[in-house]
Each structure stands twice: as C-alpha cells, then as structure tokens.
Motif scaffolding. Structure first.
Motif, PDB file in Angstrom:
ATOM      1  N   ASP A   1      24.941  60.881  42.670  1.00 31.31           N
ATOM      2  CA  ASP A   1      24.915  62.002  43.607  1.00 31.31           C
ATOM      3  C   ASP A   1      25.172  61.533  45.035  1.00 31.31           C
ATOM      4  OD1 ASP A   1      24.439  63.885  41.628  1.00 31.31           O
ATOM      5  OD2 ASP A   1      22.264  63.879  41.940  1.00 31.31           O
ATOM      6  N   ALA A   2      24.571  60.409  45.407  1.00 32.86           N
ATOM      7  CA  ALA A   2      24.768  59.873  46.759  1.00 32.86           C
ATOM      8  C   ALA A   2      26.237  59.551  46.996  1.00 32.86           C
ATOM      9  CB  ALA A   2      23.916  58.628  46.968  1.00 32.86           C
ATOM     10  N   LEU A   3      26.883  58.921  46.011  1.00 33.43           N
ATOM     11  CA  LEU A   3      28.305  58.598  46.162  1.00 33.43           C
ATOM     12  C   LEU A   3      29.151  59.867  46.266  1.00 33.43           C
ATOM     13  CD1 LEU A   3      28.543  55.593  43.685  1.00 33.43           C
ATOM     14  CD2 LEU A   3      28.727  55.513  46.195  1.00 33.43           C
ATOM     15  N   ALA A   4      28.797  60.899  45.519  1.00 33.33           N
ATOM     16  CA  ALA A   4      29.540  62.158  45.588  1.00 33.33           C
ATOM     17  C   ALA A   4      29.393  62.804  46.962  1.00 33.33           C
ATOM     18  CB  ALA A   4      29.060  63.111  44.493  1.00 33.33           C
ATOM     19  N   VAL A   5      28.189  62.771  47.516  1.00 32.33           N
ATOM     20  CA  VAL A   5      27.967  63.333  48.854  1.00 32.33           C
ATOM     21  C   VAL A   5      28.767  62.542  49.891  1.00 32.33           C
ATOM     22  CG1 VAL A   5      26.236  63.623  50.679  1.00 32.33           C
ATOM     23  CG2 VAL A   5      25.732  64.355  48.342  1.00 32.33           C
ATOM     24  N   LEU A   6      28.731  61.220  49.798  1.00 36.98           N
ATOM     25  CA  LEU A   6      29.477  60.390  50.739  1.00 36.98           C
ATOM     26  C   LEU A   6      30.977  60.643  50.640  1.00 36.98           C
ATOM     27  CD1 LEU A   6      27.462  57.087  50.328  1.00 36.98           C
ATOM     28  CD2 LEU A   6      27.489  58.583  52.347  1.00 36.98           C
ATOM     29  N   GLU A   7      31.475  60.815  49.423  1.00 31.50           N
ATOM     30  CA  GLU A   7      32.900  61.088  49.233  1.00 31.50           C
ATOM     31  C   GLU A   7      33.277  62.438  49.849  1.00 31.50           C
ATOM     32  OE1 GLU A   7      35.853  62.048  45.564  1.00 31.50           O
ATOM     33  OE2 GLU A   7      34.509  60.327  45.303  1.00 31.50           O
ATOM     34  N   ARG A   8      32.423  63.439  49.639  1.00 35.09           N
ATOM     35  CA  ARG A   8      32.689  64.759  50.217  1.00 35.09           C
ATOM     36  C   ARG A   8      32.734  64.677  51.738  1.00 35.09           C
ATOM     37  NH1 ARG A   8      28.048  68.318  49.039  1.00 35.09           N
ATOM     38  NH2 ARG A   8      27.210  67.299  50.879  1.00 35.09           N
ATOM     39  N   GLU A   9      31.774  63.952  52.329  1.00 31.21           N
ATOM     40  CA  GLU A   9      31.755  63.816  53.789  1.00 31.21           C
ATOM     41  C   GLU A   9      32.984  63.055  54.283  1.00 31.21           C
ATOM     42  OE1 GLU A   9      29.579  65.265  56.078  1.00 31.21           O
ATOM     43  OE2 GLU A   9      29.161  66.353  54.226  1.00 31.21           O
ATOM     44  N   GLU A  10      33.373  62.046  53.546  1.00 31.95           N
ATOM     45  CA  GLU A  10      34.557  61.275  53.926  1.00 31.95           C
ATOM     46  C   GLU A  10      35.799  62.164  53.942  1.00 31.95           C
ATOM     47  OE1 GLU A  10      36.289  56.940  52.859  1.00 31.95           O
ATOM     48  OE2 GLU A  10      35.907  58.249  51.138  1.00 31.95           O
ATOM     49  N   ARG A  11      35.945  63.001  52.935  1.00 29.06           N
ATOM     50  CA  ARG A  11      37.096  63.925  52.888  1.00 29.06           C
ATOM     51  C   ARG A  11      37.079  64.881  54.079  1.00 29.06           C
ATOM     52  NH1 ARG A  11      35.774  64.376  47.385  1.00 29.06           N
ATOM     53  NH2 ARG A  11      34.829  66.407  47.805  1.00 29.06           N
ATOM     54  N   ALA A  12      35.902  65.421  54.376  1.00 31.59           N
ATOM     55  CA  ALA A  12      35.793  66.384  55.477  1.00 31.59           C
ATOM     56  C   ALA A  12      36.099  65.731  56.821  1.00 31.59           C
ATOM     57  CB  ALA A  12      34.404  67.005  55.490  1.00 31.59           C
ATOM     58  N   LEU A  13      35.564  64.548  57.044  1.00 30.40           N
ATOM     59  CA  LEU A  13      35.789  63.861  58.310  1.00 30.40           C
ATOM     60  C   LEU A  13      37.245  63.435  58.462  1.00 30.40           C
ATOM     61  CD1 LEU A  13      32.562  61.681  58.457  1.00 30.40           C
ATOM     62  CD2 LEU A  13      33.022  63.805  59.692  1.00 30.40           C
ATOM     63  N   THR A  14      37.842  62.956  57.385  1.00 31.39           N
ATOM     64  CA  THR A  14      39.248  62.564  57.417  1.00 31.39           C
ATOM     65  C   THR A  14      40.134  63.777  57.680  1.00 31.39           C
ATOM     66  OG1 THR A  14      38.813  60.712  55.931  1.00 31.39           O
ATOM     67  CG2 THR A  14      41.104  61.447  56.099  1.00 31.39           C
ATOM     68  N   ALA A  15      39.780  64.909  57.080  1.00 25.27           N
ATOM     69  CA  ALA A  15      40.554  66.145  57.287  1.00 25.27           C
ATOM     70  C   ALA A  15      40.473  66.604  58.743  1.00 25.27           C
ATOM     71  CB  ALA A  15      40.047  67.248  56.364  1.00 25.27           C
ATOM     72  N   GLU A  16      39.395  66.294  59.424  1.00 25.33           N
ATOM     73  CA  GLU A  16      39.294  66.623  60.851  1.00 25.33           C
ATOM     74  C   GLU A  16      40.001  65.585  61.711  1.00 25.33           C
ATOM     75  OE1 GLU A  16      36.026  67.220  64.419  1.00 25.33           O
ATOM     76  OE2 GLU A  16      35.287  67.176  62.358  1.00 25.33           O
ATOM     77  N   LEU A  17      39.864  64.308  61.346  1.00 25.60           N
ATOM     78  CA  LEU A  17      40.395  63.227  62.170  1.00 25.60           C
ATOM     79  C   LEU A  17      41.920  63.200  62.195  1.00 25.60           C
ATOM     80  CD1 LEU A  17      39.917  60.731  63.931  1.00 25.60           C
ATOM     81  CD2 LEU A  17      39.761  59.389  61.813  1.00 25.60           C
ATOM     82  N   GLU A  18      42.559  63.382  61.066  1.00 23.40           N
ATOM     83  CA  GLU A  18      44.024  63.250  61.015  1.00 23.40           C
ATOM     84  C   GLU A  18      44.738  64.216  61.955  1.00 23.40           C
ATOM     85  OE1 GLU A  18      44.923  63.299  56.839  1.00 23.40           O
ATOM     86  OE2 GLU A  18      44.194  61.246  56.575  1.00 23.40           O
TER      87      GLU A  18
ATOM     88  N   ARG B   1      36.815  58.976  68.078  1.00 24.89           N
ATOM     89  CA  ARG B   1      36.091  57.712  67.899  1.00 24.89           C
ATOM     90  C   ARG B   1      34.777  57.928  67.158  1.00 24.89           C
ATOM     91  NH1 ARG B   1      37.034  53.811  73.080  1.00 24.89           N
ATOM     92  NH2 ARG B   1      39.291  54.052  73.196  1.00 24.89           N
ATOM     93  N   MET B   2      34.126  59.043  67.427  1.00 24.53           N
ATOM     94  CA  MET B   2      32.890  59.356  66.699  1.00 24.53           C
ATOM     95  C   MET B   2      33.184  59.560  65.216  1.00 24.53           C
ATOM     96  SD  MET B   2      31.069  61.814  69.525  1.00 24.53           S
ATOM     97  CE  MET B   2      29.716  62.289  68.459  1.00 24.53           C
ATOM     98  N   LEU B   3      34.264  60.257  64.918  1.00 21.99           N
ATOM     99  CA  LEU B   3      34.646  60.458  63.517  1.00 21.99           C
ATOM    100  C   LEU B   3      34.955  59.125  62.848  1.00 21.99           C
ATOM    101  CD1 LEU B   3      36.925  63.598  63.914  1.00 21.99           C
ATOM    102  CD2 LEU B   3      34.686  63.522  62.803  1.00 21.99           C
ATOM    103  N   GLU B   4      35.662  58.248  63.550  1.00 23.41           N
ATOM    104  CA  GLU B   4      35.970  56.924  62.993  1.00 23.41           C
ATOM    105  C   GLU B   4      34.691  56.129  62.735  1.00 23.41           C
ATOM    106  OE1 GLU B   4      38.630  55.604  66.052  1.00 23.41           O
ATOM    107  OE2 GLU B   4      40.375  56.542  65.087  1.00 23.41           O
ATOM    108  N   ALA B   5      33.738  56.214  63.660  1.00 24.87           N
ATOM    109  CA  ALA B   5      32.457  55.516  63.459  1.00 24.87           C
ATOM    110  C   ALA B   5      31.727  56.087  62.253  1.00 24.87           C
ATOM    111  CB  ALA B   5      31.591  55.635  64.717  1.00 24.87           C
ATOM    112  N   MET B   6      31.757  57.399  62.107  1.00 24.81           N
ATOM    113  CA  MET B   6      31.105  58.026  60.959  1.00 24.81           C
ATOM    114  C   MET B   6      31.777  57.599  59.659  1.00 24.81           C
ATOM    115  SD  MET B   6      30.476  61.719  62.753  1.00 24.81           S
ATOM    116  CE  MET B   6      29.655  62.565  61.411  1.00 24.81           C
ATOM    117  N   LEU B   7      33.091  57.505  59.666  1.00 24.75           N
ATOM    118  CA  LEU B   7      33.811  57.048  58.470  1.00 24.75           C
ATOM    119  C   LEU B   7      33.464  55.596  58.162  1.00 24.75           C
ATOM    120  CD1 LEU B   7      37.235  58.795  59.074  1.00 24.75           C
ATOM    121  CD2 LEU B   7      35.696  59.186  57.124  1.00 24.75           C
TER     122      LEU B   7
END
Length: 171
Positions: A107-124, A152-158
């Motif tokens: 579950d933790a990995l799934a949550v992290l993956e979801r957050e990664e997708r969301a942050l990447t979708a904002e950063l690009e 930069r904040m998004l990159e740090a979060m990623l």
C-alpha cells in the motif's frame, strides 16, 4: 496568500482576460494557489471596484481584458513587504507523506507511486512554461522566480519519494 494578490501578480505581465487568468491558474499556478474559474471573475470585479485593476478592452462574447493599476501595484508591494505571511500549512500531500509509513509495504508503494505521478504531471508542464518564459522575460521576473521555486519544491518532493520507496522496499 490571498486570491487578490495572486491575481494582481498574475496580471503584472500585461493585459489578460478572466479566461486567460483562469487558464494560467489551472495550468501553472495550481500547485501554488488554487482558484476555481468562477472565483477569478468575482475577484476581477472586486479588484476593479477597489481601483487595483481596470478593464482596458472588451471583446466578443463579453470578453473583458484587465491590467493592474498603479494602486494595484502599490497594494501588491504593500502586501509583499509589510504583511507577515501566514506560515500555517494544511497540505494533504505532506500529511500523507508523514503517514505513509503506517501502511503495509504494498500500500505504501502504491501511495508513493500515485504521488509521483501527480507531482510529475504538475512539474513537466511547469518546466515547459518556465522555458517559454525564459525566452521573453528577464531572470528576475517575479512570476518566473515564484514558479521556479515551485518547480524546485516538486523536484525535492520527487527526490523524497524515490528515497522513501527505497526505504519501504528495504524494510
């Protein structure tokens, strides 16, 4: 931050319609200051009434274009220089980051993956927008500087997500 000041700052580069502002808030400012489209038109009316913005052109289908007035620039300056920011934060993503370790590994990995997708979708698109701004604006352009901070904040979060993923996998 208030919507009033976010709109004033977004109007600084030049004349824009409510639609233009709403689109910029949706595409670029979403991670900094979210506003619904209908809020934008109400705020423009309030800014105009207060003398902080003025309508400079009308167009088809009721389209109105606005600019910041000298009083609006003074208000933005006053707020930035004289008003202490509210440093309290209610960030659901950050709360989830604090609590992800309470989950089972899968579950933790799934949550992290979801957050990664969301942050990447904002950063690009943010990075693409910043590249376009860099072609026409000076390096100290306030919008570019603020959005660069968000990037930069998004990159740090990623980076944190990558580290957290390794920690979860190792446990």
């Amino acid at each position: 931050m208030s919507l009033r000041h976010a709109v004033l700052a977004t109007l600084l580069p030049g004349p824009q319609s409510g639609y233009d502002l709403a689109k910029k808030f949706d595409e670029v400012m979403r991670g900094v200051w979210y506003a619904r489209r209908n809020q934008m038109y109400g705020e423009l009316a309030k800014l105009t009434e207060a003398g902080f913005a003025e309508e400079v052109a009308g167009g088809p289908r009721g389209r109105r274009t606005y600019v910041v007035t000298p009083a609006g620039r003074a208000e933005l300056r006053r707020w930035l220089v004289e008003v202490e920011p509210d440093r309290t934060v209610r960030d659901e993503s950050m709360l989830r980051a604090l609590l992800v370790s309470t989950l089972e590994s899968g579950d933790a990995l799934a949550v992290l993956e979801r957050e990664e997708r969301a942050l990447t979708a904002e950063l690009e698109p943010l990075r693409a927008y910043l590249r376009e701004l860099a072609k026409t604006e000076r390096p100290t352009d306030p919008q570019a500087m603020g959005l660069e901070l968000r990037a930069r904040m998004l990159e740090a979060m990623l980076g944190w997500i990558a580290d957290a993923r390794e920690r979860v996998r190792a446990s």
